[in-house]
Design a protein around this motif. Structure first.
Motif, PDB file in Angstrom:
ATOM      1  N   ASP A  86     -31.339  35.429  60.862  1.00  0.00           N
ATOM      2  CA  ASP A  86     -32.514  34.930  61.577  1.00  0.00           C
ATOM      3  C   ASP A  86     -32.266  35.036  63.082  1.00  0.00           C
ATOM      4  N   ASN A  93     -32.041  33.104  65.379  1.00  0.00           N
ATOM      5  CA  ASN A  93     -31.147  32.143  66.017  1.00  0.00           C
ATOM      6  C   ASN A  93     -29.690  32.384  65.680  1.00  0.00           C
ATOM      7  N   GLY A  94     -29.421  33.443  64.922  1.00  0.00           N
ATOM      8  CA  GLY A  94     -28.026  33.794  64.666  1.00  0.00           C
ATOM      9  C   GLY A  94     -27.474  33.290  63.349  1.00  0.00           C
ATOM     10  N   GLN A  95     -28.340  32.812  62.472  1.00  0.00           N
ATOM     11  CA  GLN A  95     -27.833  32.328  61.198  1.00  0.00           C
ATOM     12  C   GLN A  95     -28.027  33.374  60.102  1.00  0.00           C
ATOM     13  N   LEU A  96     -26.964  33.593  59.357  1.00  0.00           N
ATOM     14  CA  LEU A  96     -26.996  34.602  58.310  1.00  0.00           C
ATOM     15  C   LEU A  96     -27.897  34.132  57.172  1.00  0.00           C
ATOM     16  N   ILE A  97     -28.836  34.969  56.749  1.00  0.00           N
ATOM     17  CA  ILE A  97     -29.707  34.617  55.627  1.00  0.00           C
ATOM     18  C   ILE A  97     -29.110  35.177  54.343  1.00  0.00           C
ATOM     19  N   ASP A 135     -16.518  39.729  59.020  1.00  0.00           N
ATOM     20  CA  ASP A 135     -16.736  38.329  59.371  1.00  0.00           C
ATOM     21  C   ASP A 135     -18.253  38.163  59.549  1.00  0.00           C
ATOM     22  N   THR A 173     -20.345  35.651  59.557  1.00  0.00           N
ATOM     23  CA  THR A 173     -20.890  34.623  60.451  1.00  0.00           C
ATOM     24  C   THR A 173     -20.910  35.125  61.894  1.00  0.00           C
ATOM     25  N   SER A 174     -19.785  35.720  62.323  1.00  0.00           N
ATOM     26  CA  SER A 174     -19.717  36.237  63.689  1.00  0.00           C
ATOM     27  C   SER A 174     -20.690  37.393  63.868  1.00  0.00           C
ATOM     28  N   SER A 215     -24.144  36.033  64.426  1.00  0.00           N
ATOM     29  CA  SER A 215     -24.329  35.430  65.745  1.00  0.00           C
ATOM     30  C   SER A 215     -24.421  36.489  66.844  1.00  0.00           C
ATOM     31  N   LEU A 216     -23.540  37.489  66.768  1.00  0.00           N
ATOM     32  CA  LEU A 216     -23.548  38.533  67.803  1.00  0.00           C
ATOM     33  C   LEU A 216     -24.789  39.419  67.696  1.00  0.00           C
ATOM     34  N   GLY A 274     -27.512  37.579  69.285  1.00  0.00           N
ATOM     35  CA  GLY A 274     -27.305  37.617  70.727  1.00  0.00           C
ATOM     36  C   GLY A 274     -27.736  38.952  71.300  1.00  0.00           C
ATOM     37  N   PHE A 307     -31.625  25.728  59.781  1.00  0.00           N
ATOM     38  CA  PHE A 307     -31.975  26.635  58.705  1.00  0.00           C
ATOM     39  C   PHE A 307     -31.500  26.013  57.395  1.00  0.00           C
ATOM     40  N   ILE A 317     -15.590  33.267  69.007  1.00  0.00           N
ATOM     41  CA  ILE A 317     -15.907  34.473  69.773  1.00  0.00           C
ATOM     42  C   ILE A 317     -16.192  34.090  71.217  1.00  0.00           C
ATOM     43  N   PHE A 319     -21.836  34.168  75.935  1.00  0.00           N
ATOM     44  CA  PHE A 319     -21.624  32.877  75.269  1.00  0.00           C
ATOM     45  C   PHE A 319     -20.287  32.832  74.553  1.00  0.00           C
ATOM     46  N   PHE A 337     -18.833  31.260  70.855  1.00  0.00           N
ATOM     47  CA  PHE A 337     -19.427  30.885  69.581  1.00  0.00           C
ATOM     48  C   PHE A 337     -18.334  30.401  68.641  1.00  0.00           C
ATOM     49  N   TYR A 385     -22.275  26.746  70.443  1.00  0.00           N
ATOM     50  CA  TYR A 385     -22.393  27.785  71.476  1.00  0.00           C
ATOM     51  C   TYR A 385     -22.149  27.156  72.840  1.00  0.00           C
TER      52      TYR A 385
END
Lengths: 163, 196
Positions: A36, A38-42, A52, A54-55, A58-59, A62, B3, B45, B57, B59, B77
């Motif tokens: 999504d 906002n960086g959250q894995l669906i 990884d 999760t990372s 997020s990246l 970003g 979420f 990160i 940022f 993380f 963050y």
């Protein structure tokens, strides 16, 4: 709040996984992720354990946010497709239905053209599922149905998280 | 915007550490990273410059445990504190569930604190949030240094609404977990309220 809370139910989760699983196969990709904004894995399918996730989520978010910022600066609404080419692996990142991010990781066994073609088809299907999901969440809210797991949490439950 | 995934029974929330340049936001995250059990944390990160100033940022994903059968995850963050990175700060605030304002207690940084707090309010408003309605805590960092402002004055300047606030020395970890715990608790209480 400016944006409604993102909620995922079993039924739609299955449907989404079917679509990205098919995309993985048809595009001959290594991994497909949905993230999504906002960086959250669906969800993710393929060789996910090698990364990884999760990372990565997020990246990716970003990255989309930063390029979105660039787009606005030059008067574009957004850049809906990003492509990163590496020596072996490549990333194809696209925005689905304006709210989620589809990430396809592929190598020489596939091609940018094939990935673009398959992503286009899958995006339409995913977009429809997310529309349905949004409507479902709104309907539930209107009817006052809440199966929200946190409605009955106590202070003790919260304190226990940190013990 | 948290979420909630009923399929994988997870709840994900986003916490943003805000504050002026060099106030210790990244240090907060580094301490949390060092003191958290390996199974509860992901990789940290840092998108930083060669001189270790945050460029975009930091993380850090944390899995705190389960509440009522739901895995509770917090994504921490930091924003880049330097004034000219404002465009990046705005992006990171998107979808935020809770904010920690890290203030630098040194006298000469008071103006920077006030400026950063104003900037936080402005940027939140642009995203359609109000600081006073968000889960929000304040941390007065660097309490170990000699030339610091009194807590009373910091409160008057930076915490007029009286949200939970904490004294900290992030380099040795004092007050770091207290701050995180407080904001996480406010977020969970907010989630609970939002769905009643």
């Amino acid at each position: 709040m400016s944006t409604p809370q993102m909620v995922m139910y079993d039924e739609e989760f299955q449907e989404i996984n079917e679509v990205i699983q098919r995309l993985l196969k048809e595009a001959n990709a290594k991994v497909v992720f949905l993230v999504d904004k906002n960086g959250q894995l669906i969800s993710g399918v393929g060789e996910t354990e090698r990364f990884d996730t999760t990372s990565l989520a997020s990246l990716t978010a970003g990255n989309i946010a930063a390029t979105g910022g660039l787009a606005k600066l030059i008067g574009e609404k957004e850049f809906s497709i990003l492509f990163h080419e590496g020596e072996k692996d490549n990333l194809h990142i696209s925005i689905v239905g304006g709210r989620v991010i589809l990430v396809v990781l592929f190598d020489k066994h596939s091609s940018l053209g094939l990935v673009r073609l398959r992503v286009k088809k899958s995006s339409e299907e995913l977009s429809a599922i997310f529309d349905k999901l949004l409507k479902k969440a709104e309907d539930r809210e209107k009817r006052g149905v809440s199966d929200f797991p946190f409605a009955e949490i106590t202070d003790d439950d919260i304190d226990n998280l940190f013990s | 915007m948290s979420f909630i995934n009923y399929a994988s029974r997870e709840i994900n929330c986003k916490i943003v550490y805000y504050g002026p340049g060099l106030c210790g936001k990244t240090t907060n995250l580094q301490h949390i990273y060092q003191k958290t059990a390996p199974e509860a944390k992901g990789k940290m990160i840092s998108l930083a410059t060669e001189t270790e100033r945050t460029l975009f940022f930091d993380f850090l994903p944390l899995a705190l445990g389960e509440i009522r059968g739901f895995k509770t995850r917090f994504h921490l963050y930091t924003v880049p504190g330097q004034v000219f990175y404002d465009a990046s700060r705005k992006l990171i605030l998107k979808g935020v569930d809770g904010v920690v304002f890290v203030a630098d207690s040194q006298e000469e940084r008071m103006d920077a604190n006030v400026e950063s707090l104003d900037n936080l309010r402005t940027n939140l408003t642009e995203q359609g949030y109000e600081l006073d309605r968000l889960p929000y805590v304040v941390q007065y960092n660097k309490r170990d240094l000699p030339n610091i402002v009194t807590i009373e004055e910091l409160r008057r300047e930076l915490n007029p609404t009286g949200v939970p606030d904490f004294e900290a020395c992030a380099t040795i970890g004092d007050g770091v977990f207290e701050t995180l715990k407080a904001v996480a608790k406010l977020i969970l209480i907010d989630l609970k309220k939002g769905n009643q």
